[in-house]
Design a protein around this motif. Structure first.
Motif, PDB file in Angstrom:
ATOM      1  N   ALA A  39      54.517  22.075  35.090  1.00  0.00           N
ATOM      2  CA  ALA A  39      54.694  20.688  34.073  1.00  0.00           C
ATOM      3  C   ALA A  39      55.626  21.122  33.264  1.00  0.00           C
ATOM      4  O   ALA A  39      56.676  20.400  33.083  1.00  0.00           O
ATOM      5  CB  ALA A  39      53.446  20.326  33.658  1.00  0.00           C
ATOM      6  N   ILE A  43      59.250  20.178  33.868  1.00  0.00           N
ATOM      7  CA  ILE A  43      59.654  18.663  31.890  1.00  0.00           C
ATOM      8  C   ILE A  43      60.618  19.209  31.026  1.00  0.00           C
ATOM      9  O   ILE A  43      60.532  19.990  30.833  1.00  0.00           O
ATOM     10  CB  ILE A  43      58.754  18.224  32.126  1.00  0.00           C
ATOM     11  CG1 ILE A  43      57.789  17.288  33.118  1.00  0.00           C
ATOM     12  CG2 ILE A  43      59.277  16.706  31.192  1.00  0.00           C
ATOM     13  CD1 ILE A  43      56.661  16.607  32.690  1.00  0.00           C
ATOM     14  N   PRO A  50      55.005  16.082  29.614  1.00  0.00           N
ATOM     15  CA  PRO A  50      53.531  17.549  30.619  1.00  0.00           C
ATOM     16  C   PRO A  50      52.015  17.461  30.605  1.00  0.00           C
ATOM     17  O   PRO A  50      51.552  17.475  31.762  1.00  0.00           O
ATOM     18  CB  PRO A  50      53.970  18.247  30.038  1.00  0.00           C
ATOM     19  CG  PRO A  50      54.933  18.529  29.221  1.00  0.00           C
ATOM     20  CD  PRO A  50      55.150  16.957  28.267  1.00  0.00           C
ATOM     21  N   VAL A  53      50.470  14.163  32.771  1.00  0.00           N
ATOM     22  CA  VAL A  53      50.915  15.427  34.629  1.00  0.00           C
ATOM     23  C   VAL A  53      49.311  16.563  34.518  1.00  0.00           C
ATOM     24  O   VAL A  53      49.107  16.065  35.423  1.00  0.00           O
ATOM     25  CB  VAL A  53      52.263  16.648  34.371  1.00  0.00           C
ATOM     26  CG1 VAL A  53      52.187  16.769  36.179  1.00  0.00           C
ATOM     27  CG2 VAL A  53      53.454  15.129  34.544  1.00  0.00           C
ATOM     28  N   LEU A  86      53.774  15.285  38.894  1.00  0.00           N
ATOM     29  CA  LEU A  86      54.599  15.523  38.626  1.00  0.00           C
ATOM     30  C   LEU A  86      55.736  14.884  39.261  1.00  0.00           C
ATOM     31  O   LEU A  86      56.517  14.092  38.813  1.00  0.00           O
ATOM     32  CB  LEU A  86      54.991  16.607  38.870  1.00  0.00           C
ATOM     33  CG  LEU A  86      56.567  17.451  37.859  1.00  0.00           C
ATOM     34  CD1 LEU A  86      56.565  16.754  36.669  1.00  0.00           C
ATOM     35  CD2 LEU A  86      57.014  18.685  38.349  1.00  0.00           C
TER      36      LEU A  86
END
Length: 178
Positions: A39, A43, A50, A53, A86
């Motif tokens: 993640a 990101i 993150p 996620v 995600l």
């Protein structure tokens, strides 16, 4: 992810599925680290945490751990879940994202595994009547919510739920799971 790391993770998940709580805790700890790195690499701007996620992925892993085939690698299964979570996070933030699957792994999944999965999904969908196929594909493959699928398919939410239930039940019957 391959080799010893994959084997260790698979061993932990196997033990967890047999009821070993310590193995499950260790599996989740390791999985969280892998998903966190996945993640964080994707990101690149604010608005999406993150850790959200990671938590969503671990929750989905917990709820869907029975879907992992013990003869299959854990990495592709784990990262497929993380990828969908995600994408969901980007959708909720009003952003669009495209993630290439092999980018999600420390090492790409072997091509035959991925091809076999795609063939299995195609075969399962092909076994359904057209309307059920559309609904199952929209929700289970494309990741749409019930309401979004209903609007996209010009159906009521109740009709979508019924078609989804019937489609999944038909797949389970056709492929020996029900």
């Amino acid at each position: 992810m391959e080799g010893k790391g994959e084997t260790d993770l698979a061993g932990l998940l196997n033990a967890a599925l047999r009821g070993d709580e310590h193995a499950y805790a260790e599996f989740l700890r390791r999985a969280a680290g892998l998903v966190r790195r996945f993640a964080q690499r994707r990101i690149t701007h604010g608005g999406i945490d993150p850790e959200d996620v990671v938590q969503e992925t671990l929750l989905a892993v917990h709820l869907k751990r029975h879907t992992w085939r013990t003869d299959a690698p854990v990495g592709p299964w784990l990262f497929a879940i993380a990828r969908f979570k995600l994408i969901d996070a980007f959708r909720k933030a009003g952003r669009s994202i495209e993630i290439v699957m092999e980018d999600g792994f420390d090492a790409p999944a072997p091509e035959p595994e991925e091809s076999a999965s795609e063939r299995e999904i195609g075969r399962a969908l092909a076994s359904l009547p057209p309307r059920e196929r559309e609904v199952v594909s929209a929700i289970s493959v494309d990741g749409l919510e019930i309401g979004d699928a209903a609007r996209a398919l010009n159906m009521t939410e109740v009709a979508v739920r019924v078609a989804l239930h019937r489609g999944l039940a038909r797949i389970a019957r056709n492929f020996g799971q029900g």
